[in-house]
Structures are given as C-alpha cells and as structure tokens.
Design an enzyme around this catalytic site. Structure first.
Site, PDB file in Angstrom:
ATOM      1  N   ASP A  93      37.892 103.855  10.003  1.00 25.60           N
ATOM      2  CA  ASP A  93      37.157 102.588   9.971  1.00 25.60           C
ATOM      3  C   ASP A  93      37.638 101.759   8.774  1.00 25.60           C
ATOM      4  OD1 ASP A  93      35.161 100.817  10.768  1.00 25.60           O
ATOM      5  OD2 ASP A  93      33.602 101.811   9.577  1.00 25.60           O
ATOM      6  N   HIS A  94      37.995 100.520   8.992  1.00 27.37           N
ATOM      7  CA  HIS A  94      38.409  99.600   7.923  1.00 27.37           C
ATOM      8  C   HIS A  94      39.539 100.137   7.040  1.00 27.37           C
ATOM      9  CE1 HIS A  94      35.321  96.668   8.784  1.00 27.37           C
ATOM     10  NE2 HIS A  94      34.452  97.650   8.887  1.00 27.37           N
ATOM     11  N   ILE A 278      28.258 101.198  14.611  1.00 25.77           N
ATOM     12  CA  ILE A 278      26.888 101.386  14.103  1.00 25.77           C
ATOM     13  C   ILE A 278      26.893 102.422  12.986  1.00 25.77           C
ATOM     14  CG2 ILE A 278      24.563 102.208  14.711  1.00 25.77           C
ATOM     15  CD1 ILE A 278      25.267 101.078  17.607  1.00 25.77           C
ATOM     16  N   SER A 280      24.623 101.541   9.690  1.00 26.50           N
ATOM     17  CA  SER A 280      23.379 101.335   8.922  1.00 26.50           C
ATOM     18  C   SER A 280      22.150 101.909   9.615  1.00 26.50           C
ATOM     19  CB  SER A 280      23.159  99.844   8.661  1.00 26.50           C
ATOM     20  OG  SER A 280      24.204  99.336   7.881  1.00 26.50           O
TER      21      SER A 280
HETATM   22  O1  G3H Z   1      31.794  99.036   7.582  1.00 29.09           O
HETATM   23  C1  G3H Z   1      31.338  99.770   6.730  1.00 29.09           C
HETATM   24  C2  G3H Z   1      30.713 101.071   7.139  1.00 29.09           C
HETATM   25  O2  G3H Z   1      29.331 100.925   7.249  1.00 29.09           O
HETATM   26  C3  G3H Z   1      31.120 102.166   6.207  1.00 29.09           C
HETATM   27  O3  G3H Z   1      30.397 102.122   5.037  1.00 29.09           O
HETATM   28  O4  G3H Z   1      32.142 102.326   3.282  1.00 29.09           O
HETATM   29  O5  G3H Z   1      29.766 102.856   2.761  1.00 29.09           O
HETATM   30  O6  G3H Z   1      31.118 104.384   4.215  1.00 29.09           O
HETATM   31  P1  G3H Z   1      30.894 102.979   3.727  1.00 29.09           P
HETATM   32  P1  13P Z   2      26.456  98.262  10.421  1.00 30.01           P
HETATM   33  O1  13P Z   2      26.340  98.111   8.944  1.00 30.01           O
HETATM   34  O2  13P Z   2      25.801  97.095  11.130  1.00 30.01           O
HETATM   35  O3  13P Z   2      25.942  99.558  10.928  1.00 30.01           O
HETATM   36  O4  13P Z   2      28.016  98.170  10.809  1.00 30.01           O
HETATM   37  C1  13P Z   2      28.833  99.312  10.733  1.00 30.01           C
HETATM   38  C2  13P Z   2      30.290  98.970  10.879  1.00 30.01           C
HETATM   39  O5  13P Z   2      30.686  97.914  11.306  1.00 30.01           O
HETATM   40  C3  13P Z   2      31.244 100.028  10.519  1.00 30.01           C
HETATM   41  O6  13P Z   2      32.555  99.582  10.611  1.00 30.01           O
HETATM   42 ZN    ZN Z   3      32.806  97.529  10.135  1.00 28.29          ZN
END
Ligand code: G3H
Ligand code: 13P
Ligand code: ZN
Length: 332
Positions: A93-94, A278, A280
């Site tokens: 992710d990211h 998802i 949060s």
């Molecule tokens: O997009 C962000 C996700 O909620 C991941 O959050 O970088 O705190 O693990 P984190």
């Molecule tokens: P939320 O903070 O809305 O759960 O988004 C999560 C997200 O986009 C992770 O890449």
């Molecule tokens: Zn994200």
C-alpha cells in the site's frame, strides 16, 4: 527471492476483470498483526470473498517484512484449514519508491502500489512506468496500482494537505504510458477518521456530521475515458458512529470524526471501482472493543481476553462490508 505463487497468492489481474464485469469491489484491508489477519481471513472465508491483504510501509516497520510475508503464507493455509480456498493477494500500500516496490516484489508480494501522486505529472509517469516494467517482467507477473490526483490527509510517507481531484483528461495518457494494471483516483475520499472538516459538512438532528457527496461526476468522466479499466478508491472507511461513540464512552477522544457513507461506497463498487481500501474502520473497531474490556473488566490482564473480542468484532465488521457494501461476498 520468493515468488508470490510459492506462497499460494494471486495477483489482481483476473480478480479485477471479474469485479468490474460483476459490479462489485474487492476488499483491500490493511493488516499489521496476527489478530487483524485472522479476522480478515475468517470474514472472507465465511462470506466466500476474494481479498487483498494490504501492507503499508508503516506496517512493514512495525511487524517486520519477513513476518508479514510468512503471515500471508499462513493466511493462505488458514483459509484452506477453514474449509474454503479464497483468492488472496498480498499488496504493498502506498509504495513510495522503486526500491521499496522491488524489494516487496522480490519477497513475495503479488501486487504493489507505486504512489507518485505527490510528484509532477511527468515524474509520476516515469516512476510508475519504471515499477511496471520491473513488476511485469517477473516470471510471475506482478500487478501494479498507480495514482493520479491527490487525497487530502496523510498517505504514509507521502502527505498532502489538500485534495486535488483526478483530472479525467490525464487518465488515457497515464494508463497508456505507464501500463499500470489499476488506477487510484481522487474523488473526495481521504485517509483517516476525520475525512472532512466540520465546515464542509452539514449536521443531522442529532448533531452527527453529514459529509459532502463524493464526486461521482469525475468517476463517470474517468470511466468514459478508460471504459472497464480497474479503478481504486483509497480512504474509504465509513467511520461507524457506533465505534466512535463506544471509544468516547470508554475514555477516548475522537472529535469531529466523519467517513464515507456506505451507500456511496456501494454505488462506487457497482461501477469500475474494483478495489476499496479500508484501514481506519478496523482500527476503530479494535480500539472500541479494547477500551470497553479494559474499563469493564479492570482485573483482566490476559491479552488473549482483550484482543480476542476485538478480533471477533473486526471479523463482524469485515463480513458486513463484504456482504452489504462491497458486494464481494459469494464471488470467491
Ligand atoms: O493509507 C494509509 C493506511 O491507512 C496505512 O496507514 O501508514 O499508518 O500503516 P499506516
Ligand atoms: P481509510 O483511512 O479510509 O481506512 O483508508 C485506508 C487506505 O486508503 C489505505 O491505503
Ligand atoms: Zn490509501
């Protein structure tokens, strides 16, 4: 070097094709620990849903990349043991750099996101293309998600103070030049539990914040430009008010929390949006139950009796999403 196939994982290619034509979205749930992984797999096996297990750089730092990789292998075996082999994707992710994406690809991820959304358009194209060239040339094709447009809120190592909606005029060129397998777009969602400022919202009779609607007009424009191309929505937690109230009842403070209403996500999932992120909501569910138990049972000190009920609540939440929001239940 580990290929994701050795771990029993799949990439997103066929899953997205089916989701777009079937009018549903795959759940992409973030995980950082064993209880979250167990809850995701229990819910997805029970609802017969394919799933994307999502790992941020923060999760890698917290849990260790080797442990996470082996937890993904464990997730595949766990699903089998629970009686139903659902397709499982392990996704970065990211991803903030080529090196990070490469490292994940070489340690068993079946899908990566390269997030160049904070760069200039040309730099975003160049970086995303570099990751795609590498990912697609692997013996086992690794799928890549790119992003155009910027979400408000914090994106791990990438932060953006204001949301810049995706410009539909750019998507054909971006997809054509980079060869990404899916595209994350910005239509008003954002990360975290407070997705809009109170002044952007209205309030219902009980004082609950009602957010402005997502920009479905932008989504429609994007779909017209690249028909049937897999679209991803980040920042798609609904921030259930029951969890916010439970957290506050047991001593927490989460002022001005507001998420994306479930009906809007359901509408998006019926379109070319085929992956909904998802994180949060899972955090809220776990925190709510942990706070409740610590307050109601002050004598409790066995972590299993604190984290166990939190895991059960998470599973309930994910099952609900698969069945009633994403429409992925029954699609595995
Ligand atoms: O997009 C962000 C996700 O909620 C991941 O959050 O970088 O705190 O693990 P984190
Ligand atoms: P939320 O903070 O809305 O759960 O988004 C999560 C997200 O986009 C992770 O890449
Ligand atoms: Zn994200």
């Amino acid at each position: 070097m580990t290929s994701y196939k050795e771990l029993g994982l799949v990439n997103t290619k066929e899953l997205f094709k089916k989701a777009v034509s079937g009018g549903y979205a795959l759940p992409a749930y973030n995980f950082n620990n064993m209880e979250q992984m167990q809850a995701i797999i229990q819910a997805c096996v029970e609802t017969k849903s394919p799933v994307i297990l999502q790992v941020s750089s923060g999760a890698r730092k917290y849990a260790n990349q080797n442990i996470l990789k082996n937890m993904a292998r464990g997730a595949v075996e766990y699903a089998h043991e629970l009686g139903y082999d659902i397709p499982i994707v392990l996704h970065l992710d990211h991803g903030s750099s080529f090196e990070l994406c490469k490292d994940c690809i070489e340690t068993g991820f079946s899908s990566v996101m390269i997030d160049g959304s904070h760069l200039s358009y040309d730099e975003n194209v160049a970086l995303t293309k570099k990751v795609c060239d590498f990912a697609h040339s692997q013996k086992d094709y690794v799928t890549v998600e790119g992003e155009l447009g910027v979400l408000a809120g914090v994106e791990d190592d990438v932060s953006a103070e204001h949301s810049h909606y995706t410009q539909p005029a750019e998507v054909i060129d971006f997809v054509g030049k980079t060869k990404v397998d899916s595209l994350a777009i910005s239509i008003g969602t954002s990360h975290g539990r407070a997705k809009f400022k109170p002044e952007q919202c209205t309030r219902d009779a009980n004082g609950i914040l009602i957010p402005p609607p997502l920009r479905f007009d932008i989504l429609e424009e994007v779909e017209k430009k690249i028909p049937g191309f897999p679209i991803v929505l980040h920042g798609s937690s609904s921030v259930p008010i029951e969890y916010v109230h439970m957290i506050e009842k047991y001593g927490g403070k989460l002022t001005d929390s507001v998420g994306i209403p479930e009906e809007q996500l359901r509408k998006a999932a019926k379109s070319a949006v085929c992956k909904i992120n998802i994180d949060s909501d899972g955090r809220l569910a776990m925190t709510a139950l942990i706070r409740k138990i610590l307050i109601e049972k002050p004598e409790e000190f066995d972590p299993r009796n604190i984290l166990g009920p939190a895991r059960d609540e998470l599973k309930k939440l994910y099952s609900h999403k698969n069945k009633n929001v994403l429409g992925s239940a029954g699609q595995a």
